[in-house]
Design a protein around this motif. Structure first.
Motif, mmCIF file in Angstrom:
data_model
loop_
_atom_site.group_PDB
_atom_site.id
_atom_site.type_symbol
_atom_site.label_atom_id
_atom_site.label_comp_id
_atom_site.label_asym_id
_atom_site.label_seq_id
_atom_site.Cartn_x
_atom_site.Cartn_y
_atom_site.Cartn_z
ATOM 1 N N SER A 212 0.810 -1.217 0.000
ATOM 2 C CA SER A 212 0.000 0.000 0.000
ATOM 3 C C SER A 212 0.845 1.271 0.000
ATOM 4 O O SER A 212 0.293 2.372 -0.065
ATOM 5 N N ALA A 242 -2.994 -1.347 -8.746
ATOM 6 C CA ALA A 242 -2.924 0.087 -8.441
ATOM 7 C C ALA A 242 -2.636 0.920 -9.678
ATOM 8 O O ALA A 242 -2.830 2.134 -9.671
ATOM 9 N N GLU A 315 2.662 -4.498 7.592
ATOM 10 C CA GLU A 315 2.565 -5.098 6.258
ATOM 11 C C GLU A 315 3.857 -5.825 5.898
ATOM 12 O O GLU A 315 3.836 -6.903 5.297
ATOM 13 N N HIS A 354 -4.667 3.201 9.598
ATOM 14 C CA HIS A 354 -5.310 3.294 8.281
ATOM 15 C C HIS A 354 -6.434 4.332 8.275
ATOM 16 O O HIS A 354 -6.610 5.058 7.289
#
Length: 465
Positions: A212, A242, A315, A354
């Motif tokens: 991300s 993306a 992550e 987030h």
């Protein structure tokens, strides 16, 4: 014949090759000779793809001899951070574990696009393990060194990219940036780097770190070369979710349009703290050249950096959890320990990070309703010495590795496009971030070009080799 001292630009090489004034093979041989001469000191390369490069160069020369155009990057040597898939090489991503992988069967999308534009791949470049690094010091392959002072860091995690381009081994390199890994080496090594908008350039067939936050982008010694590489690589790619939708307009032809009418401000508050005098001198020089004194606040930048740390650690840990269980002793201990810590962050904190990220993005986009460009430091200091563990900022002794990205993380956290520009101070250069709104790489590059034409920024010749 190209002399070892000639640091030709990508644009100049492509013009000369397409015009029949230079052969792609001669340019390739000159690059390979320079790598052989200087890389034993710089340690930028982990692999040199000489046979592949010569074959590609001969094909370009044959095409030009037959009256064809060799492409906008005809005969231009380039290299890539070794987290890009390169056909025939294992994608090591700076690690000990990955070099045991089978060789890649296909190049990364961005390599395919560079090759289609006529560029010539000459090798893969050193990097921090699994891209979790700001120093360029790899425990498995050794540190990549700064071409202006080989006792200093090149920056990370794309340290080999910074050293190879600043040292004149290649005019272009491709790296990655999650929290600052293009902008930090650009700053420390005194070159230009582009971290595009998140989702602008395809990441297909590159080894991830934080999906991300990951971006791929080019390094160069001039804005023109940076724009040429960007144009060659831009475009949607269904293999990267993306990057599946948004087309990009070419920017090379727009550089000379000027910056009249653009609203340019200096990042205040958070970005004026925790910096050495060299960083402030660089900001002052850039601001003067742009004719701006306006200060603008980026809200909650410190909290954005903290949230970026949480998301990065969690992550990254999730990606490497199986390796951490099975082969913990084959990691760089510093990388391993950060990943293990990330695995233990409670889920509610990750959710809050987030949620804050969405709020922060909305607030920063509101800032861009009043300005077009924000100028901020790229690093708090010039390149530190290899092995340096701490530095003193605002009277506090801080861990160096954790704080090099203090000014880059709040920007990549929400995927804004940034051109890092080098201010050639003595004895070491330092970089400044030119930050634009999402999808406006064209504006950031135009401002960088205006600064280059004004002489405020430039990539100095390597001083240490």
């Amino acid at each position: 014949m190209i002399a070892d001292s000639d640091l030709l630009s990508a644009a100049a090489i492509a013009r000369a090759v397409n015009g029949g004034k230079l052969s792609a093979l001669s340019v390739t041989e000159a690059a390979l000779a320079r790598i052989k001469r200087h890389d034993p000191v710089l340690n930028s390369f982990t692999d040199v793809t000489a046979d592949r490069a010569r074959a590609k160069a001969r094909a370009i020369d044959a095409a030009v001899a037959a009256g064809q155009n060799g492409g906008p990057l005809a005969g231009v040597p380039y290299a890539v951070k070794n987290l890009f898939d390169v056909q025939g090489l294992p994608t090591r991503a700076g690690s000990k574990i990955n070099r045991e992988l089978r060789p890649s069967r296909r190049d990364a999308t961005l390599i395919e696009r560079m090759e289609a534009a006529g560029a010539v791949l000459v090798g893969a470049l050193n990097m921090g393990e699994y891209a979790y690094d700001f120093t360029g010091e790899n425990v498995h392959d050794g540190p990549s060194r700064n071409p202006h002072d080989v006792t200093r860091m090149s920056g990370g995690s794309s340290g080999g990219c910074g050293g190879a381009v600043a040292g004149g081994l290649v005019p272009l390199a491709l790296g990655s940036d999650t929290n600052g890994s293009i902008r930090v080496p650009s700053s420390f090594c005194g070159i230009f780097g582009l971290k595009p908008t998140y989702g602008r350039l395809s990441r297909a067939r590159s080894f991830p770190f934080v999906a991300s936050l990951d971006h791929l982008g080019p390094f160069a010694r001039s804005v023109e070369d940076l724009a040429l590489a960007y144009d060659a690589m831009s475009g949607p790619d269904p293999e990267d979710a993306a990057c599946a939708m948004r087309p990009a307009e070419p920017v090379s032809a727009l550089l000379a349009e000027g910056i009249g009418g653009l609203r340019i401000a200096i990042a205040g508050g958070y970005f004026q703290h925790n910096v050495f005098p060299e960083a402030m001198a660089a900001i002052a020089r850039v601001a003067k050249a742009l004719g701006t004194t306006e200060m603008i606040e980026i809200p909650e930048a410190a909290r954005a950096r903290a949230a970026a740390y949480v998301i990065t650690a969690t992550e990254g840990a999730a990606l490497h959890l199986d390796r951490l269980r099975k082969r913990p002793l084959d990691f760089d201990p510093a990388v391993r320990d950060r990943l293990l810590a990330g695995a233990m962050i409670p889920a509610p904190l990750v959710g809050r990070a987030h949620k804050f990220r969405r709020w922060y993005r909305d607030r920063v986009l509101q800032v861009f309703e009043t300005v077009d460009v924000i100028v901020a430091p790229a690093t708090p200091c010039v390149a530190p010495k290899l092995g340096q563990a701490t530095f003193v900022l605002d009277g506090a002794v801080l861990p160096l590795r954790a704080n090099i990205g203090i000014h880059t993380q709040p920007i990549s956290f929400i995927g804004l496009p940034v051109v890092a520009v080098p201010v050639p101070l003595e004895p070491m250069p330092i970089g400044v971030q030119i930050i634009a709104a999402p999808w406006r790489e064209d504006i950031a590059l135009r401002v960088a070009y205006a600064l280059q034409r004004a002489g405020a920024v430039a990539a100095p010749r390597p001083r240490g080799i």
